[in-house]
Design a protein around this motif. Structure first.
Motif, PDB file in Angstrom:
ATOM      1  N   ILE A   1       0.839  -1.207   0.000  1.00  0.00           N
ATOM      2  CA  ILE A   1       0.000   0.000   0.000  1.00  0.00           C
ATOM      3  C   ILE A   1       0.874   1.257   0.000  1.00  0.00           C
ATOM      4  O   ILE A   1       0.528   2.259  -0.627  1.00  0.00           O
ATOM      5  CB  ILE A   1      -1.031  -0.005   1.154  1.00  0.00           C
ATOM      6  N   LEU A   2       2.020   1.210   0.656  1.00  0.00           N
ATOM      7  CA  LEU A   2       2.953   2.341   0.617  1.00  0.00           C
ATOM      8  C   LEU A   2       3.520   2.525  -0.784  1.00  0.00           C
ATOM      9  O   LEU A   2       3.628   3.658  -1.279  1.00  0.00           O
ATOM     10  CB  LEU A   2       4.091   2.142   1.625  1.00  0.00           C
ATOM     11  N   LYS A   3       3.862   1.423  -1.430  1.00  0.00           N
ATOM     12  CA  LYS A   3       4.404   1.499  -2.785  1.00  0.00           C
ATOM     13  C   LYS A   3       3.347   2.013  -3.767  1.00  0.00           C
ATOM     14  O   LYS A   3       3.660   2.784  -4.672  1.00  0.00           O
ATOM     15  CB  LYS A   3       4.956   0.143  -3.221  1.00  0.00           C
ATOM     16  N   ILE A   4       2.112   1.594  -3.596  1.00  0.00           N
ATOM     17  CA  ILE A   4       1.022   2.084  -4.443  1.00  0.00           C
ATOM     18  C   ILE A   4       0.952   3.608  -4.360  1.00  0.00           C
ATOM     19  O   ILE A   4       0.871   4.297  -5.379  1.00  0.00           O
ATOM     20  CB  ILE A   4      -0.322   1.427  -4.039  1.00  0.00           C
ATOM     21  N   ASP A   5       1.020   4.135  -3.160  1.00  0.00           N
ATOM     22  CA  ASP A   5       0.968   5.582  -2.964  1.00  0.00           C
ATOM     23  C   ASP A   5       2.185   6.272  -3.578  1.00  0.00           C
ATOM     24  O   ASP A   5       2.052   7.297  -4.250  1.00  0.00           O
ATOM     25  CB  ASP A   5       0.854   5.902  -1.474  1.00  0.00           C
ATOM     26  N   GLU A   6       3.364   5.705  -3.380  1.00  0.00           N
ATOM     27  CA  GLU A   6       4.585   6.302  -3.930  1.00  0.00           C
ATOM     28  C   GLU A   6       4.566   6.310  -5.456  1.00  0.00           C
ATOM     29  O   GLU A   6       4.965   7.303  -6.085  1.00  0.00           O
ATOM     30  CB  GLU A   6       5.821   5.542  -3.441  1.00  0.00           C
ATOM     31  N   VAL A   7       4.098   5.227  -6.062  1.00  0.00           N
ATOM     32  CA  VAL A   7       4.038   5.159  -7.521  1.00  0.00           C
ATOM     33  C   VAL A   7       3.034   6.176  -8.054  1.00  0.00           C
ATOM     34  O   VAL A   7       3.318   6.903  -9.017  1.00  0.00           O
ATOM     35  CB  VAL A   7       3.718   3.725  -7.999  1.00  0.00           C
ATOM     36  N   ALA A   8       1.870   6.259  -7.423  1.00  0.00           N
ATOM     37  CA  ALA A   8       0.864   7.243  -7.858  1.00  0.00           C
ATOM     38  C   ALA A   8       1.403   8.668  -7.733  1.00  0.00           C
ATOM     39  O   ALA A   8       1.216   9.497  -8.636  1.00  0.00           O
ATOM     40  CB  ALA A   8      -0.418   7.083  -7.039  1.00  0.00           C
ATOM     41  N   GLU A   9       2.095   8.945  -6.651  1.00  0.00           N
ATOM     42  CA  GLU A   9       2.661  10.288  -6.467  1.00  0.00           C
ATOM     43  C   GLU A   9       3.779  10.558  -7.456  1.00  0.00           C
ATOM     44  O   GLU A   9       3.952  11.694  -7.906  1.00  0.00           O
ATOM     45  CB  GLU A   9       3.136  10.457  -5.025  1.00  0.00           C
ATOM     46  N   ARG A  10       4.517   9.528  -7.852  1.00  0.00           N
ATOM     47  CA  ARG A  10       5.563   9.727  -8.863  1.00  0.00           C
ATOM     48  C   ARG A  10       4.936  10.067 -10.210  1.00  0.00           C
ATOM     49  O   ARG A  10       5.436  10.921 -10.945  1.00  0.00           O
ATOM     50  CB  ARG A  10       6.456   8.482  -8.969  1.00  0.00           C
ATOM     51  N   ILE A  11       3.837   9.408 -10.543  1.00  0.00           N
ATOM     52  CA  ILE A  11       3.112   9.716 -11.785  1.00  0.00           C
ATOM     53  C   ILE A  11       2.671  11.177 -11.776  1.00  0.00           C
ATOM     54  O   ILE A  11       2.841  11.897 -12.766  1.00  0.00           O
ATOM     55  CB  ILE A  11       1.908   8.766 -11.967  1.00  0.00           C
ATOM     56  N   LEU A  12       2.139  11.620 -10.652  1.00  0.00           N
ATOM     57  CA  LEU A  12       1.722  13.021 -10.523  1.00  0.00           C
ATOM     58  C   LEU A  12       2.914  13.969 -10.637  1.00  0.00           C
ATOM     59  O   LEU A  12       2.830  15.018 -11.280  1.00  0.00           O
ATOM     60  CB  LEU A  12       0.998  13.236  -9.192  1.00  0.00           C
ATOM     61  N   THR A  13       4.042  13.598 -10.041  1.00  0.00           N
ATOM     62  CA  THR A  13       5.253  14.412 -10.110  1.00  0.00           C
ATOM     63  C   THR A  13       5.714  14.571 -11.555  1.00  0.00           C
ATOM     64  O   THR A  13       6.219  15.631 -11.947  1.00  0.00           O
ATOM     65  CB  THR A  13       6.381  13.778  -9.262  1.00  0.00           C
ATOM     66  N   LEU A  14       5.516  13.540 -12.352  1.00  0.00           N
ATOM     67  CA  LEU A  14       5.881  13.596 -13.774  1.00  0.00           C
ATOM     68  C   LEU A  14       4.882  14.405 -14.602  1.00  0.00           C
ATOM     69  O   LEU A  14       5.097  14.624 -15.790  1.00  0.00           O
ATOM     70  CB  LEU A  14       6.002  12.177 -14.340  1.00  0.00           C
ATOM     71  N   GLY A  15       3.795  14.854 -13.961  1.00  0.00           N
ATOM     72  CA  GLY A  15       2.812  15.693 -14.645  1.00  0.00           C
ATOM     73  C   GLY A  15       1.662  14.932 -15.275  1.00  0.00           C
ATOM     74  O   GLY A  15       0.981  15.441 -16.159  1.00  0.00           O
ATOM     75  N   HIS A  16       1.403  13.708 -14.796  1.00  0.00           N
ATOM     76  CA  HIS A  16       0.339  12.879 -15.362  1.00  0.00           C
ATOM     77  C   HIS A  16      -0.582  12.388 -14.258  1.00  0.00           C
ATOM     78  O   HIS A  16      -0.338  12.631 -13.081  1.00  0.00           O
ATOM     79  CB  HIS A  16       0.951  11.722 -16.154  1.00  0.00           C
ATOM     80  N   SER A  17      -1.632  11.689 -14.650  1.00  0.00           N
ATOM     81  CA  SER A  17      -2.633  11.222 -13.680  1.00  0.00           C
ATOM     82  C   SER A  17      -2.522   9.722 -13.462  1.00  0.00           C
ATOM     83  O   SER A  17      -2.493   8.951 -14.428  1.00  0.00           O
ATOM     84  CB  SER A  17      -4.045  11.536 -14.191  1.00  0.00           C
ATOM     85  N   PRO A  18      -2.510   9.305 -12.204  1.00  0.00           N
ATOM     86  CA  PRO A  18      -2.501   7.866 -11.920  1.00  0.00           C
ATOM     87  C   PRO A  18      -3.888   7.266 -12.132  1.00  0.00           C
ATOM     88  O   PRO A  18      -4.905   7.905 -11.843  1.00  0.00           O
ATOM     89  CB  PRO A  18      -2.095   7.789 -10.449  1.00  0.00           C
ATOM     90  N   GLN A  19      -3.909   6.056 -12.671  1.00  0.00           N
ATOM     91  CA  GLN A  19      -5.165   5.318 -12.764  1.00  0.00           C
ATOM     92  C   GLN A  19      -5.645   5.042 -11.347  1.00  0.00           C
ATOM     93  O   GLN A  19      -4.830   4.907 -10.437  1.00  0.00           O
ATOM     94  CB  GLN A  19      -4.950   3.997 -13.508  1.00  0.00           C
TER      95      GLN A  19
END
Length: 158
Positions: free
Chosen positions: A62-80
Motif C-alpha cells: 500500500i505504501l508502494k502504491i501511494d509512492e508510484v501514484a505520487e511519482r506519476i503526478l510528479t511527472l505531470g500525469h494522472s494515476p489510474q
C-alpha cells in the motif's frame, strides 16, 4: 509544444514513464488485494506465521502504491485509480479465495517476478529520460523485493 515538464524532464519521455508507472500501479494494486485475501483466508499449520507475513507484505504494497501514484503526478500525469482499469492493465490476475499457504506463497512469488521485471523496464526508461527520481525508486524496490523472493522461496524449500 513544451519540451520539458515542471521537473525538467522531456515531456514525451515523461509520458512513457507515466504510462509504464500506471502499469506498475495496476499490478501493485491487484497484488495488494490478492495479499489481503491471503491474509484473511489463510488456514492450516502455518497460519500464525503466514498471517503476519502477509500483513507485512500488504502494508508495504500500500505504501508502494501511494509512492508510484505520487511519482506519476510528479511527472505531470494522472494515476489510474479504478479497479476495472487495473484488471485490464495488470498482468497479475486476481486470485480466487486462497486458503492454502503454499499456493499463496507461490502466487506471491509469481507476482514479485512480474513486478521486478516491470521495474527493470522502468529502470531502462527512467535512465534514458535522466529521471533519477523514478530510477532510485525502482532500484530500491528491486533490491527489497529480490530479498523477499529469496525469503519466500526459502519457505517453499526452493
Amino acid at each position: 509544444m513544451k519540451s520539458k515538464n515542471a521537473i525538467g524532464l522531456d515531456t514525451e519521455k515523461s509520458k512513457l514513464l507515466a504510462e509504464k508507472l500506471n502499469e506498475l500501479l495496476a499490478n501493485y494494486s491487484i497484488f495488494y488485494q490478492n495479499t489481503r485475501g491471503y491474509h484473511w483466508n489463510i488456514k492450516g499449520e502455518k497460519f500464525f506465521e503466514l498471517h503476519v507475513k502477509f500483513e507485512e507484505l500488504y502494508n508495504d504494497l500500500i505504501l508502494k502504491i501511494d509512492e508510484v501514484a505520487e511519482r506519476i503526478l510528479t511527472l505531470g500525469h494522472s494515476p489510474q485509480h479504478n479497479y476495472s482499469d487495473y484488471r485490464n492493465i495488470s498482468t497479475i490476475k486476481e486470485s480466487l479465495q486462497v486458503s492454502d499457504g503454499k499456493k499463496a506463497v507461490e502466487d506471491i512469488l509469481e507476482s514479485f517476478q512480474t513486478t521486478i521485471i516491470l521495474q527493470r523496464e522502468l529502470l531502462d526508461i527512467s535512465s534514458d529520460a535522466d529521471d533519477e527520481g523514478t530510477n532510485a525508486l525502482m532500484s530500491d524496490y528491486i533490491r527489497e523485493q529480490e530479498k523477499l523472493v529469496w525469503m519466500y522461496s526459502s519457505f517453499l524449500n526452493r
